[in-house]
Design an enzyme around this catalytic site. Structure first.
Site, PDB file in Angstrom:
ATOM      1  N   ASN A  61    -105.423   6.202 -32.444  1.00 34.75           N
ATOM      2  CA  ASN A  61    -105.154   7.553 -31.938  1.00 34.75           C
ATOM      3  C   ASN A  61    -106.434   8.377 -31.853  1.00 34.75           C
ATOM      4  O   ASN A  61    -106.666   9.096 -30.877  1.00 34.75           O
ATOM      5  CB  ASN A  61    -104.169   8.275 -32.853  1.00 34.75           C
ATOM      6  CG  ASN A  61    -102.746   7.798 -32.692  1.00 34.75           C
ATOM      7  OD1 ASN A  61    -102.424   7.072 -31.752  1.00 34.75           O
ATOM      8  ND2 ASN A  61    -101.878   8.217 -33.598  1.00 34.75           N
ATOM      9  N   ARG A 387     -95.682   3.378 -16.680  1.00 37.33           N
ATOM     10  CA  ARG A 387     -96.318   2.351 -17.507  1.00 37.33           C
ATOM     11  C   ARG A 387     -95.363   1.161 -17.602  1.00 37.33           C
ATOM     12  O   ARG A 387     -94.198   1.333 -17.946  1.00 37.33           O
ATOM     13  CB  ARG A 387     -96.620   2.867 -18.924  1.00 37.33           C
ATOM     14  CG  ARG A 387     -97.539   4.075 -18.985  1.00 37.33           C
ATOM     15  CD  ARG A 387     -97.893   4.398 -20.430  1.00 37.33           C
ATOM     16  NE  ARG A 387     -98.450   5.720 -20.583  1.00 37.33           N
ATOM     17  CZ  ARG A 387     -99.726   6.049 -20.383  1.00 37.33           C
ATOM     18  NH1 ARG A 387    -100.573   5.103 -20.003  1.00 37.33           N
ATOM     19  NH2 ARG A 387    -100.142   7.282 -20.561  1.00 37.33           N
ATOM     20  N   ARG A 417    -102.929   7.424 -17.639  1.00 37.97           N
ATOM     21  CA  ARG A 417    -104.177   7.228 -18.365  1.00 37.97           C
ATOM     22  C   ARG A 417    -104.178   5.955 -19.205  1.00 37.97           C
ATOM     23  O   ARG A 417    -103.246   5.693 -19.955  1.00 37.97           O
ATOM     24  CB  ARG A 417    -104.452   8.435 -19.269  1.00 37.97           C
ATOM     25  CG  ARG A 417    -105.818   8.369 -19.956  1.00 37.97           C
ATOM     26  CD  ARG A 417    -106.078   9.619 -20.753  1.00 37.97           C
ATOM     27  NE  ARG A 417    -106.440  10.736 -19.898  1.00 37.97           N
ATOM     28  CZ  ARG A 417    -105.848  11.924 -19.941  1.00 37.97           C
ATOM     29  NH1 ARG A 417    -104.847  12.136 -20.761  1.00 37.97           N
ATOM     30  NH2 ARG A 417    -106.259  12.897 -19.151  1.00 37.97           N
ATOM     31  N   HIS A 447     -94.467  11.478 -13.279  1.00 37.05           N
ATOM     32  CA  HIS A 447     -94.171  11.108 -14.657  1.00 37.05           C
ATOM     33  C   HIS A 447     -92.682  10.881 -14.881  1.00 37.05           C
ATOM     34  O   HIS A 447     -92.269  10.382 -15.928  1.00 37.05           O
ATOM     35  CB  HIS A 447     -94.689  12.220 -15.591  1.00 37.05           C
ATOM     36  CG  HIS A 447     -94.650  11.878 -17.044  1.00 37.05           C
ATOM     37  ND1 HIS A 447     -93.799  12.494 -17.936  1.00 37.05           N
ATOM     38  CD2 HIS A 447     -95.359  10.971 -17.764  1.00 37.05           C
ATOM     39  CE1 HIS A 447     -93.983  11.991 -19.139  1.00 37.05           C
ATOM     40  NE2 HIS A 447     -94.927  11.074 -19.081  1.00 37.05           N
ATOM     41  N   TYR A 480     -90.381   2.526 -29.016  1.00 42.86           N
ATOM     42  CA  TYR A 480     -90.304   3.945 -28.676  1.00 42.86           C
ATOM     43  C   TYR A 480     -88.838   4.364 -28.676  1.00 42.86           C
ATOM     44  O   TYR A 480     -87.988   3.647 -28.154  1.00 42.86           O
ATOM     45  CB  TYR A 480     -90.863   4.214 -27.276  1.00 42.86           C
ATOM     46  CG  TYR A 480     -92.364   4.162 -27.134  1.00 42.86           C
ATOM     47  CD1 TYR A 480     -93.170   3.458 -28.016  1.00 42.86           C
ATOM     48  CD2 TYR A 480     -92.987   4.815 -26.064  1.00 42.86           C
ATOM     49  CE1 TYR A 480     -94.537   3.397 -27.854  1.00 42.86           C
ATOM     50  CE2 TYR A 480     -94.369   4.763 -25.893  1.00 42.86           C
ATOM     51  CZ  TYR A 480     -95.134   4.055 -26.798  1.00 42.86           C
ATOM     52  OH  TYR A 480     -96.487   4.001 -26.635  1.00 42.86           O
ATOM     53  N   ARG A 576     -92.593  16.103 -32.190  1.00 42.13           N
ATOM     54  CA  ARG A 576     -93.309  14.990 -32.808  1.00 42.13           C
ATOM     55  C   ARG A 576     -94.793  15.288 -33.000  1.00 42.13           C
ATOM     56  O   ARG A 576     -95.357  15.046 -34.054  1.00 42.13           O
ATOM     57  CB  ARG A 576     -93.176  13.736 -31.933  1.00 42.13           C
ATOM     58  CG  ARG A 576     -93.841  12.497 -32.542  1.00 42.13           C
ATOM     59  CD  ARG A 576     -94.054  11.413 -31.510  1.00 42.13           C
ATOM     60  NE  ARG A 576     -95.168  11.695 -30.627  1.00 42.13           N
ATOM     61  CZ  ARG A 576     -95.264  11.276 -29.369  1.00 42.13           C
ATOM     62  NH1 ARG A 576     -94.287  10.595 -28.839  1.00 42.13           N
ATOM     63  NH2 ARG A 576     -96.321  11.553 -28.632  1.00 42.13           N
ATOM     64  N   HIS A 604     -89.999   9.559 -28.881  1.00 40.23           N
ATOM     65  CA  HIS A 604     -90.468   9.785 -27.517  1.00 40.23           C
ATOM     66  C   HIS A 604     -89.442  10.499 -26.627  1.00 40.23           C
ATOM     67  O   HIS A 604     -89.782  11.009 -25.580  1.00 40.23           O
ATOM     68  CB  HIS A 604     -90.843   8.428 -26.896  1.00 40.23           C
ATOM     69  CG  HIS A 604     -91.618   8.513 -25.634  1.00 40.23           C
ATOM     70  ND1 HIS A 604     -91.076   8.211 -24.395  1.00 40.23           N
ATOM     71  CD2 HIS A 604     -92.893   8.881 -25.396  1.00 40.23           C
ATOM     72  CE1 HIS A 604     -91.997   8.372 -23.458  1.00 40.23           C
ATOM     73  NE2 HIS A 604     -93.107   8.780 -24.030  1.00 40.23           N
TER      74      HIS A 604
END
Length: 724
Positions: A61, A387, A417, A447, A480, A576, A604
């Site tokens: 991270n 993704r 990204r 997104h 997730y 979160r 998530h």
């Protein structure tokens, strides 16, 4: 697609900008999130290998934080940008505060590693040896291993007038060397060698009754003189550079976005250095040379007391033989509505189906797309991909559908990204297979996560839609937590068609029945929902807002939540990660409670719930309360209207709000403390609860299935003997 005019964003002109003292800096708030990840590495209730994995996650991270957030702030300084952020901090001031907080975080990481985790590993038979702990036989083995395996791959480089300072690639592990130049007036020679990533970082040594390892960089350091024969090595140390990885792409000027992103990706390994990590005790001269050559600020050189780049712990986690030191295995369940091999289109026609991952399997979504690819009744498949996994079965199914003559349209977001390269690969393969591929939109990231399947049936054309809070990634769906909705609701189906038409063509403010889309309408819609709760509270009616999201950063939304709190609206938030809102400020946010949950799975999913005078409105979304989600991304908010699905989403939200094991309350200063059970209150971990709930549901389905099987009557003894 036309964006919402900023002048139209405020539904209420009396809204004023929130004062800086009422907000927390987003970068410092993110560092507090990473502290919570580190807290899980320190939590002795977690199995040892899971604690090591949390430490690896915290390290990974931090890499991304420096590449993106610190890189972005550095770009602002280089551009001469000095305007303060919403909290009153200039980019330079933010970098100073980040360096200060990161130093504490890194010190905590390595204190935990050396004082707690290494001794715990040894208690459990896992030894990571330093060079000083090796016995003669181990040194002999490593010497032979170095000469026969490692040495041929190494490329030692020296810096002198004929050889300039080499490019040190982003996040690679290296060993810096000072070589005696032989003269009293001559400067020492700097040299460097990259630790090859083609080898495992952990070199295992044979041991009796235990697992013993040494790090690859230590092996190279032990025999570094063999790379510089005839020279005296004065100092050597491991070091690592983190570079700016934030891609700068002028989309308006780019003739081909695909080529522009491919070109920019090549620059990522050579971006400006943001951080230097060196081993504690390394030569000051050696460290000074690196800092000078990399042009780094003082606060961004981190001397660490342990191995650099703790992500090598992933390697240890994945090794065989450590299962007893991990969480108990859990297999995602098939939901009741899709049990017994029921046809998925038939099941969706009966009622909306809600999927809660990873407690429920992602396989039904994969199966649906695979079935659609081969179903002669399916005319078209349209999907957004943000993704996807490295060997995505969804990509394969879409390619097969196109090969079978179906109309397949896929929007692959090239600007996701750190997934840009993967997405470019898939986009090209889909295009080659005959799919219509859209490479994202200029100026916007797509997104939202949506699939539309158009099917010709006996009653005409029907649309089947899947909308989710998470990506179409069969691997991350196992770790997730996300929520997805399967529906053939007429209005949502029409909206899905309109959304895809807006994405593939030119459309100004698409008219939608049920879905709410960013960047055209989402901000206004959230503003309206919050304002309604304010009006109801001021009128003495019941009013509350409950939400679960990943980040709360948008100052306009925060301003409205403050106004709602001051009006008496009760607000419960599960956030979160970053949260720039300060709960508990007198007269400002006394009615706001914020908690964060970090556990086995990455939280998530986004859920938004508004009281609406007791007629609750419940939504799931791909969007957080961040400016980028409202104004710079294509997002979707979908209402959950089916009574059973709605009740289930509310149940999920309430369980999160009752967590007293993994939840941490946030105070007004942005610090977090564990939520402890009250006297007589049972311990409740939301993630454990959902696993047990899914397992119980599966058992119930299995039991019912068994009862439906017709069997000949047998004797009591035979029946008893066959019972399992």
């Amino acid at each position: 697609m036309e964006r919402q005019n900023p002048a139209e964003r405020n539904g209420n002109p009396s809204v004023v900008h929130t004062k800086p003292q009422y907000l927390l800096n987003r970068e410092l708030s993110w560092l507090e999130f990473n502290q919570r990840v580190l807290d899980e590495a320190a939590n002795q209730d977690n199995p040892l290998l899971e604690r090591l994995k949390f430490l690896a996650i915290a390290s990974s991270n931090l890499d991304e934080f420096f590449m993106v957030r610190v890189g972005s702030l550095n770009d602002q300084i280089n551009a001469g940008f000095t305007r303060p952020d919403a909290t009153g901090l200039t980019p330079a001031a933010q970098l100073d505060r980040i360096a200060e907080r990161t130093s504490i975080l890194v010190a905590d990481e390595y204190a935990l590693w050396s004082e707690k985790l290494v001794p715990e590993m040894r208690k459990n038979g896992i030894y990571l040896l330093s060079t000083g702990e090796l016995n003669e036989a181990q040194v002999t083995y490593l010497s032979e291993y170095f000469d026969s395996v490692v040495y041929p791959v190494l490329t030692p480089m020296a810096v002198d007038p004929g050889r300039p300072f080499p490019l040190i690639h982003n996040k690679t592990l290296n060993i810096g060397v000072l070589i005696d130049n032989g003269g009293s007036h001559e400067e020492d020679i700097f040299a460097t060698v990259q630790v090859p990533s083609v080898f495992p970082r952990l070199v295992e040594l044979k041991g009796i009754g235990r697992r013993t390892f040494v790090l690859m960089e230590d092996v190279i350091s032990m025999f570094i003189d063999r790379l510089y024969v005839g020279k005296r090595i004065k100092a050597a140390c491991a070091y690592r550079v983190t570079r700016n990885g934030d891609l700068a792409i002028d989309e308006d000027e780019a003739e081909d976005l695909l080529l522009e992103i491919e070109k920019s990706l090549k620059q990522r390994i050579r971006g400006q250095a943001m951080r230097l990590e060196v081993s504690r005790g390394s030569s000051e001269l050696l460290t000074g040379i690196l800092q000078k050559k990399l042009e780094l600020r003082d606060g961004y050189v981190f001397r660490v007391d342990g191995p650099l780049d703790l992500t090598f712990l992933y390697e240890l986690y994945d090794m065989e033989g450590f299962d007893e030191m991990k969480y108990r295995p859990y297999t995602p369940r098939i939901p009741r509505a899709l049990a017994d091999g029921k046809d998925i289109f038939e099941a969706i026609r009966e009622k909306d189906i809600l999927l809660h991952h990873p407690y429920e399997s992602f396989e039904p979504i994969v199966d649906m797309i695979q079935k659609a690819a081969h179903d002669p009744r399916v005319l078209a498949i349209k999907q957004t991909l943000y993704r996807v996994s490295g060997k995505s079965p969804i990509i394969k199914a879409l390619a097969e559908a196109a090969d079978r003559g179906k109309q397949v349209t896929v929007l692959v977001e090239l600007k996701a990204r750190f997934d840009e390269e993967n997405n470019i690969h898939w986009a090209k393969s889909l295009e080659k297979a005959g799919c219509h591929v859209i490479y994202g939109l200029v100026g916007l990231k797509t997104h939202c996560k949506i699939t539309l399947i158009v099917r010709m049936e006996d009653d005409g054309i029907n649309r089947y839609v899947h909308i989710s809070t998470g990506n179409y990634n069969d691997e991350t769906a196992k770790v997730y937590t996300d929520i997805g909705l399967l529906t053939c609701n007429k209005y949502i189906g029409e909206d899905a068609s309109t959304v895809f038409n807006a994405l593939t063509g030119f459309c100004e403010r698409p008219r939608l029945h049920k879905l709410v889309m960013a960047p055209t309408m989402l901000r206004r819609h959230f503003n309206s929902l919050i304002d309604r709760e304010i009006r109801n509270a001021l009128a003495g009616k019941q009013a509350y807002i409950k939400a679960k999201l990943n980040a709360l950063v948008d100052s306009e939304i925060i301003e409205r939540l403050y106004r709602a709190s001051a009006a008496g609206v009760q607000i419960d938030l599960v956030v979160r990660g970053m949260c720039c809102l300060r709960p508990g400020l007198k007269g400002i946010s006394e009615n706001i409670r914020v908690r964060s949950i970090v556990g086995r799975y990455l939280e998530h999913g986004r859920i938004y719930c508004f009281c609406n005078e007791g007629n609750e409105e419940v939504f799931i979304s791909s969007a957080d309360w961040m400016e980028r989600n409202m104004d710079r991304r294509v997002e979707l908010l979908v209402p959950i209207e089916d009574p059973e699905a709605k009740s289930r989403v509310r149940h999920i939200l309430e369980v999160y709000l009752k967590d007293n094991v993994k939840a941490r309350h946030m105070n007004k200063d942005g610090k977090y403390a564990l939520v402890l059970p009250q006297e007589g209150e049972k311990r409740l971990s939301a993630q454990d609860y959902f696993m047990e709930e899914a397992e119980a549901e599966t058992f119930e389905i299995t039991k019912q299935t068994v009862q439906r099987v017709f069997r000949p009557v047998s004797s009591p003894i035979q029946e008893s003997d066959s019972f399992v």
